[in-house]
Design a protein around this motif. Structure first.
Motif, short mmCIF file in Angstrom:
data_model
loop_
_atom_site.label_atom_id
_atom_site.label_comp_id
_atom_site.label_asym_id
_atom_site.label_seq_id
_atom_site.Cartn_x
_atom_site.Cartn_y
_atom_site.Cartn_z
N LEU A 13 0.83 -1.21 0.00
CA LEU A 13 0.00 0.00 0.00
C LEU A 13 0.86 1.26 0.00
O LEU A 13 0.54 2.23 -0.70
CB LEU A 13 -0.97 -0.01 1.18
CG LEU A 13 -2.10 -1.03 1.10
CD1 LEU A 13 -2.97 -0.97 2.36
CD2 LEU A 13 -2.93 -0.85 -0.16
N SER A 17 0.79 3.81 -3.08
CA SER A 17 0.46 5.23 -2.89
C SER A 17 1.49 6.11 -3.62
O SER A 17 1.13 7.12 -4.23
CB SER A 17 0.39 5.60 -1.41
OG SER A 17 1.68 5.68 -0.82
N LEU A 127 -10.95 2.43 1.59
CA LEU A 127 -9.93 2.49 0.53
C LEU A 127 -10.40 1.78 -0.74
O LEU A 127 -10.29 2.32 -1.84
CB LEU A 127 -8.62 1.88 1.03
CG LEU A 127 -7.44 1.98 0.07
CD1 LEU A 127 -7.13 3.43 -0.26
CD2 LEU A 127 -6.23 1.28 0.67
N TYR A 131 -11.07 3.23 -4.57
CA TYR A 131 -10.58 2.67 -5.84
C TYR A 131 -11.74 2.48 -6.82
O TYR A 131 -11.58 2.70 -8.02
CB TYR A 131 -9.85 1.34 -5.63
CG TYR A 131 -8.54 1.48 -4.90
CD1 TYR A 131 -7.66 2.51 -5.17
CD2 TYR A 131 -8.17 0.56 -3.92
CE1 TYR A 131 -6.47 2.63 -4.49
CE2 TYR A 131 -6.97 0.67 -3.24
CZ TYR A 131 -6.12 1.71 -3.53
OH TYR A 131 -4.94 1.83 -2.86
N THR A 149 -4.31 5.73 0.57
CA THR A 149 -3.54 4.49 0.41
C THR A 149 -2.31 4.53 1.31
O THR A 149 -2.00 3.53 1.98
CB THR A 149 -3.16 4.28 -1.07
OG1 THR A 149 -4.35 4.26 -1.86
CG2 THR A 149 -2.40 2.97 -1.27
#
Length: 169
Positions: A13, A17, A127, A131, A149
């Motif tokens: 993650l 990010s 999260l 997305y 993220t």
């Protein structure tokens, strides 16, 4: 296995990010997504098909496989250069699926780790929903998704994974 898996959730993650923020190239992000996807896949397989598998471990393995699928899908999308709508719709499915996991973890929590995991599930649900909005709905939330993220990777993966591996949590 939880500390091991969370550490890899954290690293993927955090790096994803940075990729979303334009700091890592598309093809380069494939490596950590494949490594993390493989780690999650192996954990899921042990949980589901291990000799001591029960309803709880099969549930955990099923949920873990959602992570593995996501990471493999991110890697695939970077190799074939698609727009990510399929991953976006999958992310909606996952975000809806894991809301009950968060609620169950929070309502049955008996330890600090249990509470932390309930919060983690909630963070992951948000999260994955982001997305969905970014990839399937094409909402202009790239910077916010990159920031979420990063935050989620540190708080739900990297820190607890490291603490569990060190025996501190």
């Amino acid at each position: 296995m939880l500390g091991f898996l969370l550490l890899y959730v954290g690293v993927v993650l955090v790096l994803n990010s940075l990729w979303l923020a334009g700091k890592i190239e598309d093809r380069e992000i494939v490596v950590i997504n494949v490594v993390s996807g493989t780690a999650a896949l192996l954990v899921a397989l042990v949980l589901v098909f291990g000799s001591d598998a029960d309803a709880g471990s099969i549930r955990a393995g099923s949920l873990t496989l959602l992570f593995a699928t996501t990471y493999f899908w991110v890697a695939y999308n970077r190799l074939v250069a698609v727009d990510g709508r399929g991953l976006g719709w999958f992310s909606l499915f996952v975000s809806i699926t894991i809301v009950p996991a968060s609620l169950k973890a929070l309502t049955t929590a008996q330890t600090t780790l249990d509470i932390w995991m309930g919060v983690n599930w909630a963070l992951w649900a948000v999260l994955w929903f982001m997305y969905f909005l970014l990839l399937a709905m094409k909402r202009p939330i790239l910077k916010a998704t990159a920031a979420m993220t990063l935050l989620t990777g540190i708080v739900s993966g990297w820190i607890p994974g490291f603490l569990i591996l060190d025996g501190l949590l």
